[in-house]
Design an enzyme around this catalytic site. Structure first.
Site, PDB file in Angstrom:
ATOM      1  N   CYS A  43       0.811  -1.223   0.000  1.00  9.22           N
ATOM      2  CA  CYS A  43       0.000   0.000   0.000  1.00  9.22           C
ATOM      3  C   CYS A  43       0.841   1.267   0.000  1.00  9.22           C
ATOM      4  CB  CYS A  43      -0.966  -0.002   1.180  1.00  9.22           C
ATOM      5  SG  CYS A  43      -0.187  -0.295   2.789  1.00  9.22           S
ATOM      6  N   HIS A  83      -1.858   7.074   3.693  1.00 10.45           N
ATOM      7  CA  HIS A  83      -0.404   7.010   3.818  1.00 10.45           C
ATOM      8  C   HIS A  83       0.217   8.230   3.145  1.00 10.45           C
ATOM      9  CE1 HIS A  83      -0.746   3.186   5.564  1.00 10.45           C
ATOM     10  NE2 HIS A  83      -0.263   2.411   4.611  1.00 10.45           N
ATOM     11  N   SER A  90      -4.542   2.094  10.050  1.00 14.47           N
ATOM     12  CA  SER A  90      -5.364   1.072   9.389  1.00 14.47           C
ATOM     13  C   SER A  90      -4.521   0.124   8.554  1.00 14.47           C
ATOM     14  CB  SER A  90      -6.436   1.723   8.518  1.00 14.47           C
ATOM     15  OG  SER A  90      -5.850   2.597   7.565  1.00 14.47           O
TER      16      SER A  90
END
Length: 366
Positions: free
Chosen positions: A157, A252, A188
């Protein structure tokens, strides 16, 4: 047109729940099968996630009463779905073996897990960058003797923050030599319950196991090429990364210092870099895939943006949002990048991969 029946493996976990939510009313796909650990097997989905449904919306009615199956019982999926999204939370070896078993039983696997990312004949896809890597699937099937099944994966991610801006520059003729990257990754990304609140509140954790290796190496496979029935990694750019966990729920962020592999008089100006980014479109936009952002790269000009809470949902949570583009007194330029880690970086990125595979005909004979 009837919808393609899909399954979700690891359906009760955080990423699995995202898949369930994001696939509601999808124009091409319909969830008809959910599977998880043996402790959830046999329960209605709404019972299996009772008191731990993490999405800010109701459980989709079409899934709420589906009976959760044991993800280890591959045969139970045969005939109930045509392909599966894998959001499994197990050891890498167990995930790799189980995903291969689904593929061997004629069920393609579109995976979020890292277990098969470094398998040479498994494409690791960001559709705007390396859609051509799907061509390796034929060799993968030949290698295993699979007729219908195959495996395709998405990358880590944290890469989603900067990979499209990097690729857009390379594609425009501005090759990158080196980058220094520091990621500020949302909680998360650690799943649920994830990092203990006592450790996370009023704190930053300057280490995430395995993340720096993924950040430095996965980009080379994504930028590589298919040759001889496998994916050969690109030679560069060289990346040095530091990965941290910060008290943000979703989104992010990465700070990037970048050096071009060009003579000084050939390096792009800041204005040219922004032009390259804001004009960037690729195959998902050309194909008008349902989950594709209209603008894959968004540039903000405010001096204090991007910010996770304000910018993570731009373009359906599928954009790389860039800000603070400026000169670097060591390398050439530096900037801040943001992406939504549980949408572009997880479930919605996986759905976009499946949309690409459908558009390329990989689900035609299921």
């Amino acid at each position: 047109m009837s919808k393609i029946r899909v399954g979700v493996l690891g359906a009760t976990g955080m990423v699995g729940q995202r898949y369930i939510h994001l696939l509601e009313n999808h124009p091409w796909f319909e969830v008809t099968y959910v599977a998880a650990s043996p402790r959830s097997a046999g329960k209605a989905y709404k019972e299996a996630v009772a008191n731990r449904w993490l999405i800010g919306a109701d459980i989709p009615a079409g899934v709420a009463n589906l009976t959760v199956q044991d993800a280890n019982d591959v045969k139970s999926a045969v005939g109930k779905c045509q392909f599966v999204f894998s959001a499994l939370e197990m050891s890498k070896d167990a995930i790799k073996a189980l995903e291969e078993e689904y593929a061997a039983n004629g069920i393609p696997v579109v995976s979020n897990a890292s277990a098969n990312r470094w398998t040479e004949d498994v494409p690791m896809l960001i559709p705007e960058i390396n859609a051509d890597h799907v061509s390796v699937i034929a060799e993968q099937q030949k290698h295993h003797g699979w007729k219908k099944g195959f495996i395709a994966v998405k990358p880590n991610c944290s890469l989603q923050t900067y990979m499209m801006p990097l690729y857009a520059l390379q594609k425009a003729g501005y090759p990158v030599k080196r980058m220094i990257i520091t990621t500020l990754q949302a909680v998360s990304g650690a799943g649920y319950p994830g990092v203990a609140s006592f450790d996370m509140i009023d704190n930053i954790i300057p280490y995430i196991g395995g993340e720096e290796e993924k950040t430095e190496k996965e980009c080379l496979k994504i930028l590589g090429k298919v040759s001889g029935g496998k994916i050969e990694n690109a030679a560069g750019p060289v990346v040095s990364s530091t990965c941290t966990r910060v008290p943000v729920i979703d989104g992010h962020t990465a700070t990037v210092n970048l050096e071009f592999d060009l003579p000084e008089d050939k390096k792009p100006s800041l204005e040219e870099i922004e032009r390259v980014w804001t004009s960037f479109k690729s195959l998902p936009q050309e194909l008008n895939l349902p989950s594709a952002p209209e603008h894959p790269i968004v540039v903000r000009h405010e001096e204090n943006r991007p910010q996770p809470r304000r910018d993570r949902e731009l373009e359906k949570g599928m954009a790389s949002v860039i800000g603070r583009l400026r000169p670097c007194n060591i390398f050439d330029v530096k900037f801040v990048a943001l992406s939504h880690n549980t949408k572009r970086g997880a479930a919605l990125g996986g759905i976009l991969n499946a949309e690409l595979l459908k558009a390329k005909g990989f689900f035609d004979n299921l």
